[in-house]
Design an enzyme around this catalytic site. Structure first.
Site, mmCIF file in Angstrom:
data_model
loop_
_atom_site.group_PDB
_atom_site.id
_atom_site.type_symbol
_atom_site.label_atom_id
_atom_site.label_comp_id
_atom_site.label_asym_id
_atom_site.label_seq_id
_atom_site.Cartn_x
_atom_site.Cartn_y
_atom_site.Cartn_z
ATOM 1 N N ASP A 177 -18.234 -4.924 -10.397
ATOM 2 C CA ASP A 177 -16.952 -4.238 -10.356
ATOM 3 C C ASP A 177 -16.199 -4.731 -9.115
ATOM 4 O O ASP A 177 -16.768 -4.815 -8.025
ATOM 5 C CB ASP A 177 -17.217 -2.726 -10.285
ATOM 6 C CG ASP A 177 -15.955 -1.905 -10.223
ATOM 7 O OD1 ASP A 177 -15.337 -1.867 -9.143
ATOM 8 O OD2 ASP A 177 -15.596 -1.297 -11.234
ATOM 9 N N ILE A 178 -14.908 -5.065 -9.287
ATOM 10 C CA ILE A 178 -14.090 -5.488 -8.152
ATOM 11 C C ILE A 178 -13.827 -4.273 -7.262
ATOM 12 O O ILE A 178 -13.330 -3.244 -7.734
ATOM 13 C CB ILE A 178 -12.747 -6.088 -8.612
ATOM 14 C CG1 ILE A 178 -12.993 -7.294 -9.532
ATOM 15 C CG2 ILE A 178 -11.893 -6.495 -7.418
ATOM 16 C CD1 ILE A 178 -11.739 -7.856 -10.172
ATOM 17 N N GLU A 203 -11.912 -3.429 -14.480
ATOM 18 C CA GLU A 203 -12.318 -4.483 -13.542
ATOM 19 C C GLU A 203 -13.829 -4.677 -13.525
ATOM 20 O O GLU A 203 -14.387 -5.222 -12.564
ATOM 21 C CB GLU A 203 -11.803 -4.187 -12.135
ATOM 22 C CG GLU A 203 -12.357 -2.910 -11.495
ATOM 23 C CD GLU A 203 -11.557 -1.652 -11.811
ATOM 24 O OE1 GLU A 203 -11.614 -0.710 -11.009
ATOM 25 O OE2 GLU A 203 -10.892 -1.605 -12.862
#
Length: 336
Positions: A214-215, A257
């Site tokens: 996950d960003i 994301e």
């Protein structure tokens, strides 16, 4: 054998192929179109009275041409600007050559590799229902002399038309399994691949690992720089993750994301090592998004598949580790 007998034999072959094709399309056992394309390619070979045939898909996403079906050879992949197939699609017309080795657009690499001798070639582009070129029928080595465009195109037109319809259906199906922004497969593609490929890894008692990443603080990117910059960040990060995927590994946009990588024949240690490599690479690779230089980090949760659990339960284990990574400072890899 008399001419009538030859004609009857050809007609019998056509009926046999069409009957098998109909059964394949009706029984619903095929999960993709590969068997359908195989029958259609064989039908084209018979209709043109040729030694070989192949059906090509134009993969515009990767600027490639590749055989969805070919007699006498394995899958072939070439740049879409090369070869007679590429030329036929660029010029949107049928190409015929009865002296291919003198044709500058003919690619003899397959012949050199296999020892086959190509004497004549006909390439017939095919379109979707909107008239957009999406692939091509290629017939090789006419058995009763050279190709004649008008005669042979007439003979092949039905098979080429059906191939175009089937390829359009395959393309719609393929597009439904890909995320339009990043080009990665989406959740639907994930489950399809698991059913067709990765499930076999587990059934063969081989290891299968995954990470979900996950960003970090992605909402801040959208709030600060705008959603266009956010899209560029998603494209940048997904491409970076995908660049580390091995030949048999898959990367998917899980949502928002979040991305998942599936790694067959990889234990937990190998999964963690790859996640750590990607984490470090992203941390040291600023992203230019709409003229803004944005420093990014990612958090990772790793796990090895447990065959006794469902797909969702296994993903949930990795997702739990990702949650821990987020809660304990981000920009880290958690696996227990």
């Amino acid at each position: 054998m008399s001419t009538d007998n030859n004609g009857n034999q050809t007609l019998s072959q056509i009926y046999d192929i069409c009957s098998s094709l109909y059964k394949t399309m009706s029984d619903g056992s095929s999960r993709d179109h590969s068997e359908v394309f195989s029958y259609l390619t064989e039908l084209g070979k018979v209709l043109a009275n040729a030694d070989r045939a192949s059906f090509w898909k134009w993969d515009k996403r990767h600027h490639e041409l590749w055989t969805v079906s070919a007699t006498g050879t394995d899958k072939i992949v070439i740049p879409d600007q090369s070869g007679l197939v590429g030329k036929a699609l660029r010029e949107k017309r049928v190409l015929v050559t009865n002296d291919p080795y003198s044709d500058p657009d003919f690619n003899p690499s397959v012949d050199k590799k296999t020892g086959y001798t190509t004497k004549s070639v006909l390439v017939m582009p095919v379109t979707n229902i909107n008239g957009e070129y999406i692939g091509a029928f290629q017939i090789i080595n006419k058995l009763d002399g050279g190709f004649e465009e008008e005669r042979d195109v007439r003979a092949l037109s039905l098979a080429a038309l059906i191939c175009g319809i089937a390829l359009e259906s395959e393309t719609f199906r393929d597009e439904s399994m890909h995320d339009k922004l990043t080009g990665l497969k989406n959740r639907m593609g994930f489950y399809q691949d698991f059913s067709n490929k990765y499930g076999k890894v587990l059934s063969g008692e081989r290891k299968l690992s995954l990470f979900i990443c996950d960003i970090d603080k992605f909402k801040r990117v959208n709030d600060t720089y705008g959603h266009n910059a956010g899209d560029r960040v998603l494209e940048f990060a997904s491409a970076l993750v995908e660049s580390f995927a091995g030949e048999n590994e898959g990367v998917y946009r899980w949502g928002g994301e979040e991305f998942i990588m599936l790694m067959p024949d990889t234990d937990l240690q190998g999964c963690v090592a790859k996640a750590e490599t990607i984490r470090e690479k992203l941390q040291n690779s600023p992203c230019n998004a709409e003229g803004n230089i944005i420093n990014l980090t990612m958090s990772f949760g790793c796990a090895v598949f447990d065959p006794s659990k469902t797909i969702e339960e296994n993903v949930s284990v990795a997702d739990g580790h990702l949650y821990t990574a987020k809660e304990t400072g981000r920009n880290r890899v958690i696996y227990e």
